[in-house]
Scaffold this active site. Structure first.
Site, PDB file in Angstrom:
ATOM      1  N   THR A  15       0.817  -1.214   0.000  1.00  0.00           N
ATOM      2  CA  THR A  15       0.000   0.000   0.000  1.00  0.00           C
ATOM      3  C   THR A  15       0.850   1.262   0.000  1.00  0.00           C
ATOM      4  O   THR A  15       0.679   2.143  -0.844  1.00  0.00           O
ATOM      5  CB  THR A  15      -0.927  -0.004   1.233  1.00  0.00           C
ATOM      6  OG1 THR A  15      -1.768  -1.161   1.169  1.00  0.00           O
ATOM      7  CG2 THR A  15      -1.791   1.240   1.258  1.00  0.00           C
ATOM      8  N   VAL A  16       1.795   1.355   0.958  1.00  0.00           N
ATOM      9  CA  VAL A  16       2.609   2.571   1.069  1.00  0.00           C
ATOM     10  C   VAL A  16       3.599   2.666  -0.081  1.00  0.00           C
ATOM     11  O   VAL A  16       3.802   3.740  -0.663  1.00  0.00           O
ATOM     12  CB  VAL A  16       3.337   2.621   2.423  1.00  0.00           C
ATOM     13  CG1 VAL A  16       4.233   3.866   2.513  1.00  0.00           C
ATOM     14  CG2 VAL A  16       2.331   2.630   3.577  1.00  0.00           C
ATOM     15  N   GLU A 131       9.918   9.742   9.421  1.00  0.00           N
ATOM     16  CA  GLU A 131       8.725  10.542   9.721  1.00  0.00           C
ATOM     17  C   GLU A 131       7.438   9.725   9.609  1.00  0.00           C
ATOM     18  O   GLU A 131       6.510   9.884  10.415  1.00  0.00           O
ATOM     19  CB  GLU A 131       8.651  11.738   8.756  1.00  0.00           C
ATOM     20  CG  GLU A 131       7.459  12.658   8.979  1.00  0.00           C
ATOM     21  CD  GLU A 131       7.521  13.383  10.304  1.00  0.00           C
ATOM     22  OE1 GLU A 131       6.673  13.080  11.170  1.00  0.00           O
ATOM     23  OE2 GLU A 131       8.406  14.238  10.485  1.00  0.00           O
ATOM     24  N   ILE A 138       1.131  13.269   9.285  1.00  0.00           N
ATOM     25  CA  ILE A 138       1.367  14.429  10.157  1.00  0.00           C
ATOM     26  C   ILE A 138       2.872  14.586  10.368  1.00  0.00           C
ATOM     27  O   ILE A 138       3.534  13.656  10.831  1.00  0.00           O
ATOM     28  CB  ILE A 138       0.674  14.246  11.517  1.00  0.00           C
ATOM     29  CG1 ILE A 138      -0.810  13.945  11.339  1.00  0.00           C
ATOM     30  CG2 ILE A 138       0.856  15.480  12.386  1.00  0.00           C
ATOM     31  CD1 ILE A 138      -1.525  13.559  12.621  1.00  0.00           C
ATOM     32  N   GLU A 192      -7.092  -5.071  11.584  1.00  0.00           N
ATOM     33  CA  GLU A 192      -6.546  -6.308  11.033  1.00  0.00           C
ATOM     34  C   GLU A 192      -7.379  -7.508  11.499  1.00  0.00           C
ATOM     35  O   GLU A 192      -8.130  -7.431  12.477  1.00  0.00           O
ATOM     36  CB  GLU A 192      -5.093  -6.491  11.501  1.00  0.00           C
ATOM     37  CG  GLU A 192      -4.156  -5.359  11.122  1.00  0.00           C
ATOM     38  CD  GLU A 192      -3.806  -5.338   9.639  1.00  0.00           C
ATOM     39  OE1 GLU A 192      -4.044  -6.363   8.959  1.00  0.00           O
ATOM     40  OE2 GLU A 192      -3.312  -4.308   9.168  1.00  0.00           O
ATOM     41  N   ASP A 203       0.772  -0.887  19.274  1.00  0.00           N
ATOM     42  CA  ASP A 203       1.124   0.001  18.175  1.00  0.00           C
ATOM     43  C   ASP A 203       1.338   1.426  18.692  1.00  0.00           C
ATOM     44  O   ASP A 203       2.340   2.075  18.372  1.00  0.00           O
ATOM     45  CB  ASP A 203       0.026  -0.023  17.122  1.00  0.00           C
ATOM     46  CG  ASP A 203       0.238   1.000  16.021  1.00  0.00           C
ATOM     47  OD1 ASP A 203       1.010   0.721  15.088  1.00  0.00           O
ATOM     48  OD2 ASP A 203      -0.366   2.092  16.094  1.00  0.00           O
ATOM     49  N   LYS A 207       4.862   3.977  18.983  1.00  0.00           N
ATOM     50  CA  LYS A 207       4.925   5.363  18.511  1.00  0.00           C
ATOM     51  C   LYS A 207       5.295   6.312  19.641  1.00  0.00           C
ATOM     52  O   LYS A 207       6.054   7.271  19.443  1.00  0.00           O
ATOM     53  CB  LYS A 207       3.585   5.745  17.891  1.00  0.00           C
ATOM     54  CG  LYS A 207       3.283   4.966  16.613  1.00  0.00           C
ATOM     55  CD  LYS A 207       1.844   5.158  16.153  1.00  0.00           C
ATOM     56  CE  LYS A 207       1.557   4.357  14.900  1.00  0.00           C
ATOM     57  NZ  LYS A 207       0.140   4.425  14.491  1.00  0.00           N
TER      58      LYS A 207
END
Length: 434
Positions: A15-16, A131, A138, A192, A203, A207
């Site tokens: 996807t990315v 990033e 963001i 998921e 998750d 972060k």
């Protein structure tokens, strides 16, 4: 003659990765004007060459052999978007060993092995930017490193997981149960098939480890983030919170007081007028408080093909600009402050408590005495019939108390015969982030 094009090796075309290709192909003129150099996709590592894809790629780009990217002297930058720990870690370290700069969106890897990767980058004079690993599109990491470079950050608080925010938003707006909203989120692709990493706060914890390491300039390990997820949050908790003027969000919190820090992720009650209370659906937002600037808030989509890919390409542009200026590898500052973690007696917060008790005279008096003995006072109290009136439900919001005192109180409650169950306990954040 100076090279006029920077060649990119892309690890992964999911996807990315697909989004990265779309942006580089579609924004060539803008990228050339910003950097002074062309940006060219040279090779892409995939698992299956024959898999149908939503974008057109040149067949010569595609390979299943990582060495064709990592050892190719023509490739200047490796962009890693395959995710996971292994083989991503090995690929990145190998790329750095060959003098290639690295851009990654891999929060798991950077939370667990970021210090090792950044150390290798410093040794080799290479850039490593990540990033996209936190809050999708963001630009929060760049803000912490560059925008707050002359300030001293004292607190970061935010919604950094879109899946859990979607679930809590639906539970709040529709009065729905956790299980039915989770099922709907899975059907829509927001969660998921195995949602554990999201719903148990793992998750978000990764972060927050990254954010606190950058914000406080001290190396915070994932194991040092106190994490609790949303799987035990009920529609009743949300309804009582609403009655008391609060909204439930899974909040990451990183706070520094007198050079001692605490980092946590947990369901939290915040006042309905707080800006974070209106961050709904899959959106993310991070509040940052600096001693000089005061409060700032960063808001936007936390995931998705193009938002995350935009952050990746933004990092890539920074690498190319650094290359043009000849300053690659000089912008990174490794954590340099001594890490001092708060003990539980210094972790201060208000708390929401929900108890099931015997419906007898004097029960509330016993409860308030236990709280008073632990130096905890009450700000709000509700009492409701429960189980057809045979028992009572007591909902309380405390004034600011130490976590150690609260743990002591809950331990005492469990030994008290008139208290049948401690249904819920959540942190309550005030109306500001001072």
């Amino acid at each position: 003659m100076e090279k006029q094009t920077v060649n990119v090796g892309l690890l992964g075309l999911g996807t990315v990765g697909t989004g990265v290709v779309r942006i580089i192909q579609g924004h060539q003129e803008d990228l050339q004007k910003q950097t002074g150099l062309g940006i060219n996709i040279h090779k892409i590592l995939v698992q299956d060459k024959d898999k149908p894809r939503s974008i057109d790629t040149v067949s010569e780009w595609i390979t299943t052999d990582a060495n064709e990217l990592l050892s190719d002297p023509l490739i200047d930058v490796i962009v890693e978007v395959i995710g996971g720990i292994s083989p991503a870690k090995e690929y990145i370290l190998q790329a750095l060993e060959h003098g290639k700069h690295v851009v990654t969106a891999n929060k798991d890897l950077m939370a667990l092995h970021g210090a090792e990767i950044l150390q290798k980058a410093q040794e080799r004079g290479c850039d490593v930017f990540y990033e996209a690993s936190v809050a999708g599109g963001i630009p929060i990491l760049r803000a912490l490193v560059e925008g707050f470079s002359s300030d001293r950050i004292t607190k970061m608080m935010g919604i950094v997981n879109g899946t859990t925010n979607y679930i809590l938003t639906k539970m709040t707006q529709e009065g729905a149960d956790y299980a039915e909203v989770l099922k709907e989120a899975q059907e829509l692709g927001y969660a998921e098939a195995d949602p554990t990493s999201d719903v148990e706060g793992l998750d978000a914890a990764r972060k927050m480890a990254i954010l606190s390491t950058l914000g406080f300039r001290a190396s915070v390990d994932l194991a040092e983030v106190d994490a609790k997820g949303i799987s035990s949050v009920t529609k009743e908790d949300i309804a009582y919170g609403k009655k008391l003027g609060y909204v439930v969000k899974l909040l990451g919190l990183a706070r520094r007081d007198d050079d001692e820090i605490e980092v946590s992720v947990q369901p939290t009650m915040i006042p309905k007028e707080h800006p974070l209370a209106s961050v709904n659906g899959v959106f993310n937002a991070v509040y940052v408080h600096g001693e000089a600037v005061g409060e700032t808030m960063f808001y936007g989509p936390g995931a998705g093909e193009l938002p995350t890919a935009t952050a990746v390409v933004s990092d890539l542009v920074t690498v190319v600009k650094n290359k043009k200026l000849g300053v690659n590898g000089r912008g990174m500052v490794a954590p340099y402050k001594e890490k001092k973690l708060k003990t539980d007696d210094k972790k201060l917060s208000k708390y929401f408590l929900r108890l099931i008790v015997a419906d007898e005279r004097g029960v509330l008096a016993q409860i308030t005495k236990i709280l008073a003995d632990a130096d905890i006072s009450l700000e709000q109290v509700l009492q409701q019939p429960y189980n057809g009136g045979k028992q009572a439900e007591i909902i309380m919001v405390t004034h600011v108390a130490a976590k150690s005192s609260l743990d002591q109180v809950i331990g005492t409650f469990s030994d008290l015969s008139v208290i049948k169950e401690v249904k819920s306990c959540y942190r309550v954040e005030g109306g500001s982030v001072e």
